[in-house]
Design an enzyme around this catalytic site. Structure first.
Site, PDB file in Angstrom:
ATOM      1  N   SER A  58      17.970  74.236  71.603  1.00  0.00           N
ATOM      2  CA  SER A  58      17.353  74.461  70.301  1.00  0.00           C
ATOM      3  C   SER A  58      15.874  74.117  70.294  1.00  0.00           C
ATOM      4  O   SER A  58      15.201  74.308  69.285  1.00  0.00           O
ATOM      5  CB  SER A  58      18.075  73.629  69.233  1.00  0.00           C
ATOM      6  OG  SER A  58      18.113  72.266  69.594  1.00  0.00           O
ATOM      7  N   HIS A 108      19.745  80.987  71.491  1.00  0.00           N
ATOM      8  CA  HIS A 108      19.970  79.883  70.563  1.00  0.00           C
ATOM      9  C   HIS A 108      20.811  80.337  69.380  1.00  0.00           C
ATOM     10  O   HIS A 108      20.319  80.968  68.448  1.00  0.00           O
ATOM     11  CB  HIS A 108      18.621  79.326  70.085  1.00  0.00           C
ATOM     12  CG  HIS A 108      18.738  78.195  69.118  1.00  0.00           C
ATOM     13  ND1 HIS A 108      17.825  77.971  68.110  1.00  0.00           N
ATOM     14  CD2 HIS A 108      19.679  77.217  68.997  1.00  0.00           C
ATOM     15  CE1 HIS A 108      18.187  76.920  67.424  1.00  0.00           C
ATOM     16  NE2 HIS A 108      19.303  76.444  67.937  1.00  0.00           N
ATOM     17  N   GLU A 155      18.472  83.272  68.058  1.00  0.00           N
ATOM     18  CA  GLU A 155      17.110  83.351  68.586  1.00  0.00           C
ATOM     19  C   GLU A 155      17.200  83.686  70.075  1.00  0.00           C
ATOM     20  O   GLU A 155      17.864  82.977  70.835  1.00  0.00           O
ATOM     21  CB  GLU A 155      16.386  82.015  68.412  1.00  0.00           C
ATOM     22  CG  GLU A 155      15.932  81.717  67.003  1.00  0.00           C
ATOM     23  CD  GLU A 155      15.094  80.457  66.925  1.00  0.00           C
ATOM     24  OE1 GLU A 155      13.961  80.517  66.444  1.00  0.00           O
ATOM     25  OE2 GLU A 155      15.587  79.379  67.345  1.00  0.00           O
ATOM     26  N   ASN A 179      13.665  75.719  64.450  1.00  0.00           N
ATOM     27  CA  ASN A 179      13.497  74.266  64.371  1.00  0.00           C
ATOM     28  C   ASN A 179      12.046  73.837  64.187  1.00  0.00           C
ATOM     29  O   ASN A 179      11.786  72.739  63.688  1.00  0.00           O
ATOM     30  CB  ASN A 179      14.105  73.599  65.601  1.00  0.00           C
ATOM     31  CG  ASN A 179      15.614  73.528  65.488  1.00  0.00           C
ATOM     32  OD1 ASN A 179      16.146  73.206  64.442  1.00  0.00           O
ATOM     33  ND2 ASN A 179      16.305  73.855  66.563  1.00  0.00           N
TER      34      ASN A 179
END
Length: 295
Positions: free
Chosen positions: A118, A139, A151, A189
């Site tokens: 992540s 991800h 992702e 993130n």
């Protein structure tokens, strides 16, 4: 691609295995712990039962999905026929480097090596292999069987055909792939974790309590879950790890983890996984032990 190896039978790993198996791929679920594999399969079965109850799939679909999954304790045996490997181990750069070195030795030359990291650099992970052009980030979001976003992160050396194949594969399993370049935290993130960290700072500075902060974000910003509850759901240790990766990567103090987050992780208050974080999940989901420290 027919054979998908998934490394790690935890929350993300079993969710990834579930999703591929449900779309008729042969899945090799790998974990060094037999107990983790047993628990992972039980979680998949339970989640499939929910889908049966909601009439989204049939009992026959559930049974076929489970039949598509084979478990392995040996990494070498589990990946020997893999077309794609998705690593979903703990968010630890040293551990991931070790795994990818072994994957490079054990996997056929054709195998694409993906990581569910992540935040950790895909380029850094790829550098330990002799096939950096075949290493990519994939991800997934938690819970994997439900969340649509994936992702797809291109490392510095990731080949175009590997990117295109991975994007196409994500679509086959019902996901919405978004292509992202390789910088700390990627997109999800890089935006989410500073918001969570600022929410923790707001609590730390005594501006408001846990439920008050979460209520403001849910009702005022239309978030389905408050940031502190979401942090518990993600795992406070995972949040801390991601913030540290971004802080180290950008050298920018805005990514520095709040001292309260650091102390909670040191104290073993990790959220849902430990039974207590910003909320107490062991007795009452409405308890706010941490908030009382600042009231």
């Amino acid at each position: 691609m027919k054979n998908i190896a998934v490394i790690g039978a935890g929350t993300m790993g079993n969710g990834i295995a579930h999703t591929f198996a449900q779309f008729h791929f042969n899945v090799q679920l790998i974990d060094v712990s037999a107990a983790a594999l047993e628990k992972g399969l039980a979680t998949i079965s339970k989640n499939l039962d929910r889908m049966v109850a909601k009439e989204k799939i049939s009992i026959a679909d559930k049974n076929q999905t489970l039949a598509n999954i084979t478990t392995f304790n040996s990494l070498k045996d589990g990946v020997k026929n893999a077309d794609l490997v998705v690593e979903a181990a703990t968010e630890n750069a040293v551990l991931k480097a070790k795994i990818f070195k072994e994957l490079d030795d054990y996997c056929p030359e054709k195998t694409i090596l993906a990581t569910n990291t992540s935040s950790i650099s895909i380029t850094q992970i790829a550098a330990v292999t002799k096939r950096p052009e075949k290493v990519i980030g994939m991800h997934f979001m938690n819970p994997v069987p439900i969340m649509k976003l994936v992702e797809i992160i291109r490392g510095y050396n990731t080949a175009d055909d590997v990117m295109n194949s991975t994007v196409a594969l994500a679509k086959i399993i019902g996901k919405t792939p978004v292509e992202v370049n390789d910088y700390p935290g990627f997109v999800a993130n890089r935006i989410l974790m500073p918001m969570i960290n600022e929410s923790i700072e707001t609590l730390y500075n005594g501006v408001a309590g846990v439920q008050e902060i979460d209520t403001v974000m849910m009702l005022g910003m239309a978030h389905p879950m408050g940031p502190l509850q979401l942090a518990d759901f993600i795992g406070l240790d995972v949040c801390l790890s991601i913030l540290n990766v971004m802080y180290d990567g950008f050298k920018n103090p805005k990514y520095a983890p709040c001292p309260l987050l650091v102390n909670m992780v040191l104290a073993g208050k990790l959220g849902i996984k430990s039974g207590e974080g910003f909320y107490d999940y062991s007795k009452s989901r409405k308890a706010e032990k941490v908030a009382k420290m600042f009231s």
